[in-house]
Scaffold this motif. Sequence first.
Motif, PDB file in Angstrom:
ATOM      1  N   ASN A 165      47.503  26.538  49.375  1.00 51.27           N
ATOM      2  CA  ASN A 165      48.108  27.434  48.390  1.00 51.27           C
ATOM      3  C   ASN A 165      47.045  28.267  47.680  1.00 51.27           C
ATOM      4  O   ASN A 165      47.241  29.462  47.418  1.00 51.27           O
ATOM      5  CB  ASN A 165      48.921  26.638  47.375  1.00 51.27           C
ATOM      6  CG  ASN A 165      50.186  26.062  47.965  1.00 51.27           C
ATOM      7  OD1 ASN A 165      50.600  26.420  49.065  1.00 51.27           O
ATOM      8  ND2 ASN A 165      50.805  25.153  47.232  1.00 51.27           N
ATOM      9  N   ALA A 167      44.138  29.110  48.925  1.00 57.05           N
ATOM     10  CA  ALA A 167      43.658  30.096  49.911  1.00 57.05           C
ATOM     11  C   ALA A 167      44.639  31.259  50.017  1.00 57.05           C
ATOM     12  O   ALA A 167      44.229  32.433  50.072  1.00 57.05           O
ATOM     13  CB  ALA A 167      43.473  29.422  51.270  1.00 57.05           C
ATOM     14  N   PHE A 168      45.938  30.967  50.017  1.00 60.06           N
ATOM     15  CA  PHE A 168      46.953  32.020  50.092  1.00 60.06           C
ATOM     16  C   PHE A 168      46.862  32.951  48.888  1.00 60.06           C
ATOM     17  O   PHE A 168      46.890  34.178  49.023  1.00 60.06           O
ATOM     18  CB  PHE A 168      48.347  31.388  50.187  1.00 60.06           C
ATOM     19  CG  PHE A 168      49.458  32.389  50.092  1.00 60.06           C
ATOM     20  CD1 PHE A 168      49.749  33.215  51.172  1.00 60.06           C
ATOM     21  CD2 PHE A 168      50.199  32.517  48.928  1.00 60.06           C
ATOM     22  CE1 PHE A 168      50.775  34.155  51.091  1.00 60.06           C
ATOM     23  CE2 PHE A 168      51.209  33.446  48.829  1.00 60.06           C
ATOM     24  CZ  PHE A 168      51.508  34.277  49.921  1.00 60.06           C
ATOM     25  N   GLN A 170      44.291  33.474  46.965  1.00 58.17           N
ATOM     26  CA  GLN A 170      43.041  34.245  47.034  1.00 58.17           C
ATOM     27  C   GLN A 170      43.157  35.367  48.061  1.00 58.17           C
ATOM     28  O   GLN A 170      42.628  36.458  47.844  1.00 58.17           O
ATOM     29  CB  GLN A 170      41.869  33.305  47.350  1.00 58.17           C
ATOM     30  CG  GLN A 170      41.532  32.412  46.163  1.00 58.17           C
ATOM     31  CD  GLN A 170      40.565  31.286  46.493  1.00 58.17           C
ATOM     32  OE1 GLN A 170      40.438  30.883  47.653  1.00 58.17           O
ATOM     33  NE2 GLN A 170      39.893  30.756  45.472  1.00 58.17           N
ATOM     34  N   GLN A 171      43.882  35.140  49.158  1.00 55.62           N
ATOM     35  CA  GLN A 171      44.118  36.204  50.137  1.00 55.62           C
ATOM     36  C   GLN A 171      44.961  37.323  49.527  1.00 55.62           C
ATOM     37  O   GLN A 171      44.851  38.482  49.929  1.00 55.62           O
ATOM     38  CB  GLN A 171      44.838  35.662  51.381  1.00 55.62           C
ATOM     39  CG  GLN A 171      43.960  34.836  52.275  1.00 55.62           C
ATOM     40  CD  GLN A 171      44.758  34.187  53.407  1.00 55.62           C
ATOM     41  OE1 GLN A 171      45.975  34.317  53.486  1.00 55.62           O
ATOM     42  NE2 GLN A 171      44.053  33.472  54.284  1.00 55.62           N
ATOM     43  N   CYS A 172      45.781  36.964  48.556  1.00 52.92           N
ATOM     44  CA  CYS A 172      46.602  37.969  47.870  1.00 52.92           C
ATOM     45  C   CYS A 172      45.790  38.718  46.810  1.00 52.92           C
ATOM     46  O   CYS A 172      46.334  39.596  46.125  1.00 52.92           O
ATOM     47  CB  CYS A 172      47.809  37.310  47.212  1.00 52.92           C
ATOM     48  SG  CYS A 172      49.001  36.661  48.388  1.00 52.92           S
ATOM     49  N   GLY A 173      44.514  38.379  46.657  1.00 52.88           N
ATOM     50  CA  GLY A 173      43.637  39.097  45.745  1.00 52.88           C
ATOM     51  C   GLY A 173      43.438  38.455  44.386  1.00 52.88           C
ATOM     52  O   GLY A 173      42.791  39.043  43.512  1.00 52.88           O
ATOM     53  N   SER A 175      41.765  35.996  41.727  1.00 52.25           N
ATOM     54  CA  SER A 175      40.496  35.277  41.535  1.00 52.25           C
ATOM     55  C   SER A 175      40.793  33.880  41.018  1.00 52.25           C
ATOM     56  O   SER A 175      41.925  33.562  40.641  1.00 52.25           O
ATOM     57  CB  SER A 175      39.622  36.021  40.521  1.00 52.25           C
ATOM     58  OG  SER A 175      40.217  35.942  39.227  1.00 52.25           O
TER      59      SER A 175
END
Length: 196
Positions: A165, A167-168, A170-173, A175
């Motif tokens: 979750n 990682a997801f 963080q992939q969405c931007g 921080s």
Amino acid sequence: MLRLQNHLICALRAASHAPASPLHRIHLSTAAAPPAQFVVEDYLVASCGLEPAQARRASKHLHHLKSPANPDAVRAFLADAGLAESHSVDTIVTPRVAQLRDMGLSPPQISRLISIVPGIFHSPYRIARLEFYISLLGSYDKVEAALKSNFYLLENNIENVVKPNLAFLQQCGLSACDIAKLYKCTGKLLTNILSI
């Protein structure tokens, strides 16, 4: 009315001048006896099963106790949390408290944590998860606030649920700071996002 008052006064005077009965003397002697002094070291040996040397060391940290009321309440609380008398303080409670202290928690914080998560001592995994959330959110106080809204937080599998979750997000931007702020608003964010 005046006659009644005179009879009462005469009866009180007679009683004050009469020799005390043996029963009256016994009552006075037991009433005047000071209460037995609470000795922490003796309590730890008799009620907690500590060896005298262990009790002597521990009693130095418990000098503020004046009665068994609070220790008895703590023992009852731990028993309700599943730590029966047969569990050893040395093998379960002491190492877990040491872990929490090593993580920087103060005694009041540990006390609050136990009241929120009574089963914190049952598994070392809960303490490892607590450490993970402290590093994620930045302080124990933030984790405590999250635990109040989601006391199952320490039950979630970090590797299989929380880290994916994170990682997801963080992939969405987002921080780490953004995630911590969101987590403060909704304590279930990291544990439920994959089911949305």
